[in-house]
Design a protein around this motif. Structure first.
Motif, PDB file in Angstrom:
ATOM      1  N   ARG A 182     -10.479   7.468  -5.458  1.00 48.57           N
ATOM      2  CA  ARG A 182     -11.583   7.720  -4.532  1.00 48.57           C
ATOM      3  C   ARG A 182     -12.315   6.411  -4.212  1.00 48.57           C
ATOM      4  O   ARG A 182     -12.680   6.157  -3.062  1.00 48.57           O
ATOM      5  N   ALA A 185      -2.588  23.981  -5.536  1.00 49.36           N
ATOM      6  CA  ALA A 185      -2.605  22.550  -5.232  1.00 49.36           C
ATOM      7  C   ALA A 185      -1.224  21.993  -4.928  1.00 49.36           C
ATOM      8  O   ALA A 185      -1.103  20.894  -4.397  1.00 49.36           O
ATOM      9  N   SER A 227     -12.086   7.469 -14.036  1.00 48.44           N
ATOM     10  CA  SER A 227     -10.811   8.149 -14.274  1.00 48.44           C
ATOM     11  C   SER A 227      -9.859   7.801 -13.130  1.00 48.44           C
ATOM     12  O   SER A 227     -10.262   7.226 -12.123  1.00 48.44           O
ATOM     13  N   ASP A 240     -11.967  15.472 -12.350  1.00 44.88           N
ATOM     14  CA  ASP A 240     -10.777  15.483 -13.187  1.00 44.88           C
ATOM     15  C   ASP A 240     -11.017  16.309 -14.450  1.00 44.88           C
ATOM     16  O   ASP A 240     -12.094  16.836 -14.661  1.00 44.88           O
ATOM     17  N   ARG A 263      -9.734  24.030  -4.252  1.00 41.94           N
ATOM     18  CA  ARG A 263      -9.871  22.599  -4.497  1.00 41.94           C
ATOM     19  C   ARG A 263     -10.926  22.408  -5.568  1.00 41.94           C
ATOM     20  O   ARG A 263     -12.116  22.628  -5.334  1.00 41.94           O
ATOM     21  N   GLU A 278      -2.020  19.577 -16.555  1.00 39.93           N
ATOM     22  CA  GLU A 278      -2.323  18.246 -16.053  1.00 39.93           C
ATOM     23  C   GLU A 278      -2.134  17.184 -17.129  1.00 39.93           C
ATOM     24  O   GLU A 278      -2.033  17.489 -18.312  1.00 39.93           O
ATOM     25  N   GLY A 287     -17.071  11.555  -2.801  1.00 39.10           N
ATOM     26  CA  GLY A 287     -17.241  12.550  -3.849  1.00 39.10           C
ATOM     27  C   GLY A 287     -17.339  12.014  -5.265  1.00 39.10           C
ATOM     28  O   GLY A 287     -16.955  12.695  -6.209  1.00 39.10           O
ATOM     29  N   LEU A 307     -17.828  17.389   4.036  1.00 40.28           N
ATOM     30  CA  LEU A 307     -17.109  17.037   5.259  1.00 40.28           C
ATOM     31  C   LEU A 307     -16.719  18.287   6.038  1.00 40.28           C
ATOM     32  O   LEU A 307     -16.799  18.327   7.260  1.00 40.28           O
ATOM     33  N   GLY A 324      -8.435   9.662 -10.871  1.00 40.54           N
ATOM     34  CA  GLY A 324      -8.823  10.265  -9.599  1.00 40.54           C
ATOM     35  C   GLY A 324     -10.020   9.561  -8.986  1.00 40.54           C
ATOM     36  O   GLY A 324     -10.079   9.338  -7.773  1.00 40.54           O
ATOM     37  N   MET A 325     -10.985   9.177  -9.838  1.00 39.54           N
ATOM     38  CA  MET A 325     -12.173   8.490  -9.332  1.00 39.54           C
ATOM     39  C   MET A 325     -11.823   7.107  -8.809  1.00 39.54           C
ATOM     40  O   MET A 325     -12.388   6.638  -7.814  1.00 39.54           O
ATOM     41  N   ASP A 360     -14.995  20.645  -4.588  1.00 43.94           N
ATOM     42  CA  ASP A 360     -15.138  19.210  -4.450  1.00 43.94           C
ATOM     43  C   ASP A 360     -16.301  18.911  -3.497  1.00 43.94           C
ATOM     44  O   ASP A 360     -16.278  19.315  -2.342  1.00 43.94           O
ATOM     45  N   PRO A 361     -17.330  18.204  -3.978  1.00 42.48           N
ATOM     46  CA  PRO A 361     -18.514  18.018  -3.141  1.00 42.48           C
ATOM     47  C   PRO A 361     -18.230  17.256  -1.853  1.00 42.48           C
ATOM     48  O   PRO A 361     -18.782  17.594  -0.801  1.00 42.48           O
ATOM     49  N   ALA A 362     -17.346  16.242  -1.928  1.00 46.27           N
ATOM     50  CA  ALA A 362     -17.069  15.459  -0.728  1.00 46.27           C
ATOM     51  C   ALA A 362     -16.365  16.321   0.322  1.00 46.27           C
ATOM     52  O   ALA A 362     -16.704  16.292   1.501  1.00 46.27           O
ATOM     53  N   LEU A 363     -15.383  17.085  -0.130  1.00 46.09           N
ATOM     54  CA  LEU A 363     -14.670  17.956   0.806  1.00 46.09           C
ATOM     55  C   LEU A 363     -15.613  18.994   1.387  1.00 46.09           C
ATOM     56  O   LEU A 363     -15.630  19.244   2.593  1.00 46.09           O
ATOM     57  N   ASP A 398      -6.691  16.131   0.953  1.00 45.08           N
ATOM     58  CA  ASP A 398      -7.642  16.796   1.845  1.00 45.08           C
ATOM     59  C   ASP A 398      -8.750  15.828   2.258  1.00 45.08           C
ATOM     60  O   ASP A 398      -9.206  15.839   3.402  1.00 45.08           O
ATOM     61  N   LEU A 399      -9.155  14.996   1.303  1.00 46.40           N
ATOM     62  CA  LEU A 399     -10.219  14.038   1.594  1.00 46.40           C
ATOM     63  C   LEU A 399      -9.771  13.063   2.682  1.00 46.40           C
ATOM     64  O   LEU A 399     -10.502  12.798   3.643  1.00 46.40           O
ATOM     65  N   ARG A 446      -6.335  28.656  -0.968  1.00 51.36           N
ATOM     66  CA  ARG A 446      -6.667  27.238  -1.055  1.00 51.36           C
ATOM     67  C   ARG A 446      -7.810  27.072  -2.040  1.00 51.36           C
ATOM     68  O   ARG A 446      -8.909  27.573  -1.823  1.00 51.36           O
ATOM     69  N   ASP A 480      -2.677  13.782 -10.895  1.00 50.43           N
ATOM     70  CA  ASP A 480      -2.353  15.173 -11.144  1.00 50.43           C
ATOM     71  C   ASP A 480      -2.393  15.967  -9.859  1.00 50.43           C
ATOM     72  O   ASP A 480      -3.104  15.628  -8.920  1.00 50.43           O
ATOM     73  N   VAL A 481      -1.672  17.084  -9.860  1.00 44.76           N
ATOM     74  CA  VAL A 481      -1.545  17.848  -8.621  1.00 44.76           C
ATOM     75  C   VAL A 481      -2.900  18.372  -8.128  1.00 44.76           C
ATOM     76  O   VAL A 481      -3.160  18.369  -6.927  1.00 44.76           O
ATOM     77  N   THR A 482      -3.796  18.760  -9.019  1.00 44.63           N
ATOM     78  CA  THR A 482      -5.097  19.260  -8.548  1.00 44.63           C
ATOM     79  C   THR A 482      -5.891  18.118  -7.909  1.00 44.63           C
ATOM     80  O   THR A 482      -6.546  18.305  -6.881  1.00 44.63           O
ATOM     81  N   VAL A 483      -5.801  16.929  -8.502  1.00 47.89           N
ATOM     82  CA  VAL A 483      -6.516  15.783  -7.945  1.00 47.89           C
ATOM     83  C   VAL A 483      -5.820  15.308  -6.667  1.00 47.89           C
ATOM     84  O   VAL A 483      -6.466  14.933  -5.690  1.00 47.89           O
ATOM     85  N   GLN A 484      -4.483  15.376  -6.660  1.00 50.78           N
ATOM     86  CA  GLN A 484      -3.731  15.031  -5.452  1.00 50.78           C
ATOM     87  C   GLN A 484      -4.193  15.873  -4.266  1.00 50.78           C
ATOM     88  O   GLN A 484      -4.399  15.360  -3.164  1.00 50.78           O
ATOM     89  N   ALA A 485      -4.367  17.172  -4.503  1.00 54.45           N
ATOM     90  CA  ALA A 485      -4.793  18.061  -3.420  1.00 54.45           C
ATOM     91  C   ALA A 485      -6.168  17.651  -2.911  1.00 54.45           C
ATOM     92  O   ALA A 485      -6.420  17.645  -1.701  1.00 54.45           O
ATOM     93  N   GLN A 486      -7.073  17.302  -3.837  1.00 54.92           N
ATOM     94  CA  GLN A 486      -8.409  16.848  -3.413  1.00 54.92           C
ATOM     95  C   GLN A 486      -8.305  15.594  -2.560  1.00 54.92           C
ATOM     96  O   GLN A 486      -8.933  15.481  -1.502  1.00 54.92           O
TER      97      GLN A 486
END
Ligand code: ATP
Ligand code: ADP
Ligand code: SF4
Ligand code: SF4
Ligand code: MG
Ligand code: MG
Lengths: 359, 399
Positions: free
Chosen positions: A176, B278, A170, B297, B293, B70, A154, B366, A172-173, B360-363, A209-210, B291, A200-206
């Motif tokens: 990844r 999240a 960043s 960032d 996502r 954040e 992603g 998939l 998160g990137m 999220d494009p990757a999620l 899940d990934l 949910r 961050d929690v929003t990035v953690q969730a991504q």
């Protein structure tokens, strides 16, 4: 799931489980004494499943994961026990033999991607390099593979970002990119050591899940190491709770979170505020602080912080180290505590009552 | 463009937003733009980090206001502005009826005594060469406070209040664990009998079991001494536990503020929904939560998006969001004091929706290929899309 009841020593047979860790010990000789960071840890994991290892800082989680990758080889660390991965024993391998497995068979995502990625090479080069270690392909093909992996995880505009340096990403990137690098050779075992703690929690969730979605796609086994019970609850099939370098509770995620058996696990769960619990109920912290790994308390290592040791007769908590034993009615859920089942039932009863009263 | 879901009834945000009663702290239009300079001999300003970009809030005596968001959204900067560690580039700060916005620290003796700060890092915020006693007594001496029982006795009392042994008076910080050091920092803040403590991530560096000890301590200080808190943290569960009111920040702005129940059970801002969704909960039957996502960032505060700053990550964004900044107001359906800055707010519920929101494009890719039931809603990965489909259609229908 194959849960190791008691640490076994070599019995000559090759385990059929995909990953089978037996009585792993990692000790560091230091000026202050011998640091027993990991002291007799056993667990097993099948492909396609996720094990969560939880514990407070210093409980030996990272040292365990480094041992699985053979990264203590060539240091002063004393490693013993067995790590069986798909029929191969890793502890006895030489560094060269281990290197051949790293990346392809087993790979790792670190907490701090910036320290794991090299600052002077582009992200794409590093992923391509990791690919070429195990595949005889041209630079161009490897680069294409890197772009494909970045897309997978992603990263927007992967064909352009592949030429960026880590600092241009960043947080998160970078995580990844780290995931892309560790998955580039389709490893069968992926170890993620606090993969989201810095995010961050929003990035953690991504990211969580990934990892879960990629695992489903590749069918790999995953070990997630974290201090956050929320994170393991979200991703793990099994949970191993560590305290002072040892296992204190081990079982399916559901069992450990819904029917925890060890007072330390109770404490961890009760000291965590939640998004839905009663806001007026006080948190119930564990008193004291984690132990020194040079001089663990005698008997049960948790005894100086345990509120229930008086319920165990003859002061056994301070003299006798509790064995891991299966819980009533569930062979696969084990915990190391002297408390009798009736005592636990009573403690749970009063606890439920106060919970209800608080609500 | 439809405004059916938009804001028929608006009440302007004001510093007195927390409802009736006197405010202890009142912040209006607070702004902190850090200049970015370039050049070797002649430094000229080429831009600014808009860390805090015009925020209003108030804290009443004895109340805890939580500040969440954040990393980089401006929480710590806000805390440092309020405690006068930074000079704001605009806006005003009133504390206990007095305008302290530009007061030199030396001239604000009372305010400084009554407004204290606790820091995230218990390791670096204590001078390693000073004994615990000296650390706690110094602020008293500097501020000319001479307790009846004497400095030493008072320091030992404070040690006892924060759960340390009075005999620790002569020890040095390195002899203590992280949790104990945080207690020393709290004792130091208490030495001046503050009315307000700005606590910037006071438990983030601590292990869970220790975290709870410190949260309980702070809570009893709030209850027993009536100290108000500006409680900064990124952990939403900890904030919920500690704060009666909560403000959510995004890229230098407050996007939603309200009572704890409003924010955690009836949030309206899409970002608040995304944040809550999240949070991983340790309960495997954690309930029927939605949910969401997000993709990517937080954008850079140097060049924040026009209009609504959240629009580059928002699944409800429409053209209006790019051109008009949504005001922080009591939108229709919100209870008093619950303010939301959004043109197309969400339903006041956090239970799961018909379809997950997976940006999220990757999620999305998939999960689509895995053919899982919860199909991805949007898989566009471009960072700067002005609008995504979804509910914009719904809104048009209603027209
Ligand atoms: N002295 C400074 N000069 C320039 N930029 C700054 C300065 N201090 C902070 N910033 C920037 O201002 C923004 C807000 O920073 P701040 O420390 O307030 O964030 P925060 O919300 O506390 O984040 P965190 O959760 O990571 O602590 C960030 O983009 C940060 O990089
Ligand atoms: N190279 C080393 N030499 C001595 N002690 C070490 C070394 N690496 C780790 N330790 C100690 O081992 C213990 C466990 O560390 P670690 O596995 O990193 O904990 P965590 O559970 O936080 O990941 C800690 O007490 C740590 O200080
Ligand atoms: S063995 Fe004793 S000290 Fe250890 S956890 Fe059980 S009751 Fe507590
Ligand atoms: S982009 Fe529009 S819909 Fe989304 S939060 Fe901002 S104002 Fe609301
Ligand atoms: Mg670690
Ligand atoms: Mg901060």
């Amino acid at each position: 799931m194959a849960i190791e009841l008691s640490p076994q020593t070599a019995d000559g047979t090759v385990p059929s489980t995909f990953l089978d860790v037996r009585d792993l010990r990692v000790h560091f000789p230091t000026e202050d004494g011998l640091v027993k960071s990991v002291d007799g840890v056993s667990f097993a994991l099948e492909k396609g499943k996720t094990l969560g290892i939880v514990g407070e800082s210093g409980s030996g989680k990272s040292v365990t994961s480094l041992a699985l990758l053979g990264l203590h080889k060539g240091t002063r660390a004393q490693v013993s026990g067995e790590v069986w991965l798909d029929g191969n024993e890793l502890v006895g391998l030489s560094e060269a033999e281990m290197r051949a497995l790293r990346g392809e068979k087993v790979s790792m995502i670190f907490q701090d991607p910036l320290s794991a990625l090299h600052p002077f090479y582009t992200v794409g080069n590093q992923i391509a390099e990791a690919y070429m270690v195990h595949h005889k392909v041209s630079k161009k093909e490897a680069k294409e593979r890197a772009v494909e992996m970045l897309k997978r995880v992603g990263i927007p505009q992967p064909d352009r970002r592949v030429s960026d340096y880590p600092h241009q990403f960043s947080g998160g990137m970078r995580q990844r990119a780290m995931i892309a690098m560790s998955l580039v050779c389709n490893p069968e075992l992926l170890i993620a050591d606090e993969p989201t703690t810095a995010l961050d929690v929003t990035v953690q969730a991504q990211i969580l899940d990934l990892i879960a979605d990629l695992q489903e796609e590749y069918g790999s086994a995953v070990i997630i190491i974290t201090h956050d019970l929320g994170v393991v609850s979200q991703v793990a099939d099994d949970i191993l709770v560590m305290y002072g370098g040892r296992r204190i509770e081990y079982g399916s995620a559901r069992e450990v979170l819904k029917h925890p058996e060890h007072p330390y696990t109770w404490g961890l769960l009760q000291s965590m505020p939640s998004l839905t619990g009663d806001v007026h109920a006080k948190l119930n912290p564990i008193k004291g602080t984690p132990p020194s790994l040079i001089n663990l308390p005698s008997g049960c290592a948790f005894n100086p912080r345990c509120a229930f040791k008086d319920r165990v007769p003859d002061g056994r908590c301070t003299t006798e180290r509790p064995e891991l034993r299966p819980m009533a009615g569930n062979e696969k859920h084990i915990a190391a505590c002297h408390l009798a089942d009736e005592e636990k039932a009573e403690i749970r009863g009063t606890r439920d009552k106060t919970d209800r009263l608080a609500k | 463009m439809s405004t059916t879901e938009s804001i028929p009834e608006q009440k302007p945000a004001s510093a007195a937003q927390s409802g009736g009663g006197e405010n202890l702290l009142e912040v209006n239009g607070l702004q902190m733009h850090f200049p970015i300079r370039q050049g070797i001999l002649f430094q000229r300003q080429i831009g600014a980090v808009r860390a805090v970009d015009g925020i209003d809030f108030a804290v009443k005596p004895g109340e805890s206001l939580g500040l969440v968001g954040e990393s980089g959204c401006g929480k710590s900067t806000t805390g440092r502005l309020v405690t006068r560690l930074l000079e704001p580039t605009a806006g005003s700060i009133r504390f206990d009826g007095e305008d302290i916005t530009h007061k030199p620290v030396t001239k604000m003796r009372t305010a400084r005594q009554q407004l204290q700060m606790i820091f995230q890092d218990p390791y670096s915020s204590l001078n390693p060469r000073h004994t615990v006693g000296t650390i706690i007594e110094t602020p008293m001496r500097l501020n000319g406070i001479n307790p009846e029982q004497g400095h030493k006795k008072r320091a030992q009392e404070l040690l006892e209040i924060v759960g340390l042994n009075p005999e620790h008076y002569n020890r040095y910080p390195n002899e203590f664990s992280g949790g104990q050091r945080q207690r020393i920092g709290i004792a130091r803040a208490l030495a001046l009998k503050p009315k307000l403590i700005v606590a910037d991530e006071p438990v983030s560096a601590l292990d869970v079991s220790i975290q709870a000890q410190v949260v309980n301590l702070l809570q009893s200080l709030q209850e027993e001494m009536g100290i108000a808190f500006l409680f900064i943290a990124h952990d939403l569960a900890v904030v919920r536990h500690f704060s009666q009111r909560v403000a959510v920040m995004y890229l230098g702005k407050i996007v939603e503020v309200g009572n704890r129940e409003d924010i955690y059970a009836r949030p309206r801002h899409p970002y608040t929904h995304a944040l809550l969704s999240a949070v991983p909960e340790a309960d495997p039957d954690g309930g029927d939560r939605e949910r969401i996502r997000l993709a990517g960032d937080v954008p850079s505060p140097i060049n924040p998006p026009s209009g609504c700053r959240f629009r580059t990550r928002c699944w409800k964004a429409q053209e209006k969001c790019a051109t008009e900044e949504p005001p922080l107001v009591q939108i229709s359906g919100n209870s008093a004091g619950h303010l939301t800055a959004c043109h197309f707010p969400e339903e006041p519920s956090i239970t799961s929706r018909d379809e997950d929101v997976v940006l999220d494009p990757a999620l999305a890719a998939l999960e689509e290929s895995a053919g899982s039931g919860a199909a991805a809603e949007s898989s566009t990965g471009e960072a700067d899309k002005a609008a995504t489909p979804e509910k914009s259609e719904k809104a048009t229908d209603k027209d």
